[in-house]
Write a protein that holds these residues in place. Structure first.
Motif, mmCIF file in Angstrom:
data_model
loop_
_atom_site.group_PDB
_atom_site.id
_atom_site.type_symbol
_atom_site.label_atom_id
_atom_site.label_comp_id
_atom_site.label_asym_id
_atom_site.label_seq_id
_atom_site.Cartn_x
_atom_site.Cartn_y
_atom_site.Cartn_z
ATOM 1 N N ASN A 253 -21.560 -3.646 -42.899
ATOM 2 C CA ASN A 253 -20.573 -4.635 -42.462
ATOM 3 C C ASN A 253 -21.239 -5.753 -41.663
ATOM 4 N N ILE A 254 -22.156 -5.391 -40.761
ATOM 5 C CA ILE A 254 -22.862 -6.408 -39.961
ATOM 6 C C ILE A 254 -23.677 -7.316 -40.884
ATOM 7 N N ALA A 255 -24.402 -6.709 -41.847
ATOM 8 C CA ALA A 255 -25.247 -7.508 -42.756
ATOM 9 C C ALA A 255 -24.386 -8.458 -43.584
ATOM 10 N N LYS A 257 -21.375 -9.736 -42.962
ATOM 11 C CA LYS A 257 -20.790 -10.829 -42.183
ATOM 12 C C LYS A 257 -21.872 -11.768 -41.659
ATOM 13 N N THR A 258 -23.063 -11.226 -41.351
ATOM 14 C CA THR A 258 -24.173 -12.093 -40.934
ATOM 15 C C THR A 258 -24.558 -13.020 -42.081
ATOM 16 N N GLY A 259 -24.674 -12.453 -43.288
ATOM 17 C CA GLY A 259 -25.026 -13.268 -44.452
ATOM 18 C C GLY A 259 -24.003 -14.355 -44.707
ATOM 19 N N GLY A 261 -21.973 -15.676 -42.499
ATOM 20 C CA GLY A 261 -22.054 -16.635 -41.401
ATOM 21 C C GLY A 261 -23.226 -17.591 -41.560
ATOM 22 N N VAL A 262 -24.380 -17.064 -41.977
ATOM 23 C CA VAL A 262 -25.569 -17.904 -42.127
ATOM 24 C C VAL A 262 -25.403 -18.865 -43.308
ATOM 25 N N VAL B 199 -18.274 -4.055 -35.718
ATOM 26 C CA VAL B 199 -17.739 -4.319 -37.052
ATOM 27 C C VAL B 199 -16.355 -4.958 -37.016
ATOM 28 N N GLY B 234 -20.735 -9.995 -37.160
ATOM 29 C CA GLY B 234 -21.912 -10.629 -37.759
ATOM 30 C C GLY B 234 -21.724 -12.123 -37.984
ATOM 31 N N SER B 235 -20.501 -12.507 -38.377
ATOM 32 C CA SER B 235 -20.241 -13.928 -38.645
ATOM 33 C C SER B 235 -20.284 -14.766 -37.365
ATOM 34 N N ILE B 237 -22.671 -14.462 -35.068
ATOM 35 C CA ILE B 237 -24.051 -14.601 -34.576
ATOM 36 C C ILE B 237 -24.481 -16.070 -34.564
ATOM 37 N N PRO B 238 -24.264 -16.841 -35.659
ATOM 38 C CA PRO B 238 -24.665 -18.252 -35.603
ATOM 39 C C PRO B 238 -23.558 -19.167 -35.067
ATOM 40 N N ILE B 254 -32.036 -5.636 -38.914
ATOM 41 C CA ILE B 254 -31.395 -5.839 -40.222
ATOM 42 C C ILE B 254 -30.694 -7.202 -40.248
ATOM 43 N N ALA B 255 -29.955 -7.527 -39.173
ATOM 44 C CA ALA B 255 -29.227 -8.800 -39.137
ATOM 45 C C ALA B 255 -30.199 -9.976 -39.193
ATOM 46 N N THR B 258 -31.688 -10.214 -42.690
ATOM 47 C CA THR B 258 -30.655 -10.622 -43.637
ATOM 48 C C THR B 258 -30.388 -12.119 -43.507
ATOM 49 N N GLY B 259 -30.268 -12.589 -42.262
ATOM 50 C CA GLY B 259 -30.038 -14.015 -42.032
ATOM 51 C C GLY B 259 -31.168 -14.866 -42.597
ATOM 52 N N VAL B 262 -30.931 -14.834 -46.455
ATOM 53 C CA VAL B 262 -29.824 -15.640 -46.996
ATOM 54 C C VAL B 262 -30.120 -17.132 -46.845
#
Lengths: 375, 375
Positions: A253-255, A257-259, A261-262, B199, B234-235, B237-238, B254-255, B258-259, B262
């Motif tokens: 879930n973190i990955a 949403k991070t993806g 967001g980025v 999450v 996660g969304s 973070i940025p 991982i975050a 992943t960032g 992406v």
């Protein structure tokens, strides 16, 4: 069943129709976005039919206004709606009579093959668990999603995206089996490459359950009919090194949403820079086609739809904020899974993995003990 | 010390010089990239001086070829190199005589204020732990990084990025204290906003250690001189919702990766689309300035440098693949932290947080028990 009043000539088509159970309520954009998604879907799939669950007095006029939906939608009245703030445990106890419950119930009764909802993820998983029940041998069902990647198909599969917040060794090995089955059916890959998400690719990295799952997957890959590529890192998620990425639901879930967001940050920065001066605005006009193609490639609506794996029934969770395009993408996924008989294939894979596990265990036991297994 | 042979008139400048200890070896691009980074740094910071650790016969000629480095670099010979494949435990036992060990040793002896290395992260943390030791009260040191964001400064701080693979409630609360201190000094924010990665933002989400850390941070934010904004996703973070994102090292690593993956995927897709036709190539030429500005905004080299927090000394970990620009960014960060007296400020914050924790515990105990605390 959806077209009970059609003239005789349509009976053959009717017999062959694929029925999808759709929750009209509970999404951020309300039932109008869902109905607009149905309109897009019937144009794409002549054989599709819907059971649409929600408030009849609200939905009836919406459906009546869309000639394309005539004879393709059966309304199933449900007075109550599960909101985004309802807790899963409450919905499990008091969810009967909601459109979400009714949507899942249609799949349980066999009236529809796959369910689609834009509602509260936790509640949808809870209702799906208690009504559909888990496949034999599955302890933790998982949510699998497509992820844009450099692979020829344009996508990878990743799971668990948040059905549960943790996963032990057995769960991770089952996720690999289920994810590979999903990639075989959803991405048409004969022998998917499976990786286990970790903080490095070296064998000494990560916690005990990851190391154990790694050893089990090395041994199990041939039986499971996939290629195990070992540990993968966050940077590999959108790569062409791997087709299926296995992780626990917290990390997934973190990955995810991070993806998201980025990708949105980069797109916004791009927009800002193209708006920065008159010259760059002119350049943006020239680059319009290019930018639209880029937007399409990274548009999360194209890959909308997390699939619940490990239940006696297939459920597609659409993004809560899905618009007509997003809803149509989730329905397309549901249709493809229904048409390919995905649930039966997945159940067979899980059963044979269970069998292999029991056989392996039995080899360590006295010879007579093997008689206890079936198949 | 680096300029021991300078004429008398430079003594004042010499006294005020800020010495950084730099590991020349162990990066993917070898010592040439590090030396090129030093050349960029001396141009930016007239007061900077270096202790450069590595193979003297290799480094000597490189330094001699750069007039800008004359009198600014003291070579410290170390015959051995820690490779990316060496395991941290091995390096802890047998690391003496490596350039990495020697780099940290200079900070321990007080000859330099901050250490910089492009080498193996796990080994660097292990050597830093046993030579510098943890600050009183710290159980798990953390790695903090900057992350491109929508905030006015252009960055957020996130920790732990992988010093350890797990974190309990105490660790998470200490990460908040240390991350806020880093944001105050590194981003010049008087009262940073701290969020706990989860999450979902609802209070019932996540595991027990997250819920406990949440409750502790709600109570502690005033003493800690930061604003606690609750759970973030996660969304976020940025985003500009938060300045400091706290998580365990597994999730953080991982975050981060992943960032990075992406952002690189989107940039590659953009490049492909601009190369797709003659027209789009023309548009790309027109948009060159715009695309360069975008690239600069998302260039990970600009934010290069993870900082180890919680030790009796400051260590900056540069990306292993850093080129001259990346090395110079890590050195700039090291210089700023040395100049601002960051270590002393951080140590004072950690000590006062410890004190507050003891005071809170003492309130629950009989009155006489309070005498045990200091200050």
């Amino acid at each position: 069943m959806a077209n009970g009043h059609l003239p005789e000539t349509d009976t053959a088509a009717q017999m062959a129709s694929i029925v999808i159970s759709v929750d009209a309520m509970g999404g951020d954009r309300g039932p109008a976005a869902v109905v607009a998604g149905l309109v897009l879907s019937v144009a794409a799939f002549p054989k599709i039919a819907f059971l649409l669950h929600g408030n009849e007095s609200e939905l009836g006029p919406m459906i009546a206004r869309e000639p394309a939906l005539a004879g393709r939608v059966t309304l199933c009245h449900a007075a109550r709606v599960v909101t985004m703030h309802d807790k899963p445990a409450q919905v499990m106890r008091n969810g009967e009579g909601t459109s979400m419950w009714s949507t899942i119930e249609s799949v349980k009764r066999g009236d529809a093959t796959v369910a689609v909802s834009c509602g509260n993820t936790g509640a949808l998983m809870a209702v799906s668990m208690i009504r559909l029940r888990r496949l034999p041998g599955i302890k933790r069902p998982a949510i699998a999603s497509f992820w844009p990647s450099r692979n020829p198909t344009g996508f990878n599969v990743m799971l668990d995206m948040g059905a549960d917040i943790k996963a032990d060794t057995d769960d991770l090995v089952q996720y690999a089996t289920m994810g590979a089955s999903y990639a075989r059916n959803g991405l048409k890959l004969a022998r998917p490459r499976v990786g286990l998400l970790n903080v490095g690719t070296e064998e000494h990295k990560g916690g005990a359950e990851l190391k154990e799952a790694h050893d089990r997957l090395v041994a199990f890959q041939h039986t499971g009919d996939f290629e195990y590529v070992g540990f993968v890192e966050g940077s590999d998620i959108p790569s062409d090194r791997v087709d299926v990425i296995v992780t626990d639901g917290f990390t997934g879930n973190i990955a995810l949403k991070t993806g998201e967001g980025v990708a949105k940050l980069v797109a916004d920065f791009l927009r800002q820079e193209f708006n920065a001066s008159l010259w760059s605005k002119l350049a943006a006009i020239m680059a319009l086609g290019t930018l639209k193609r880029l937007q399409k490639r990274i548009d999360p609506r194209r890959a909308n739809g997390g699939v619940f794996l490990g239940l006696n029934g297939t459920v597609v969770k659409s993004h809560g904020s899905a618009d007509a395009t997003g809803v149509a993408a989730a329905i397309r996924l549901a249709y493809q899974l229904a048409e390919s008989g995905f649930l039966e294939r997945l159940a067979a894979r899980v059963a044979s993995a269970e069998q292999a596990g029991q056989d392996a265990a039995a080899k360590g036991a006295p010879a007579g003990a093997e008689g206890g297994t079936t198949e």
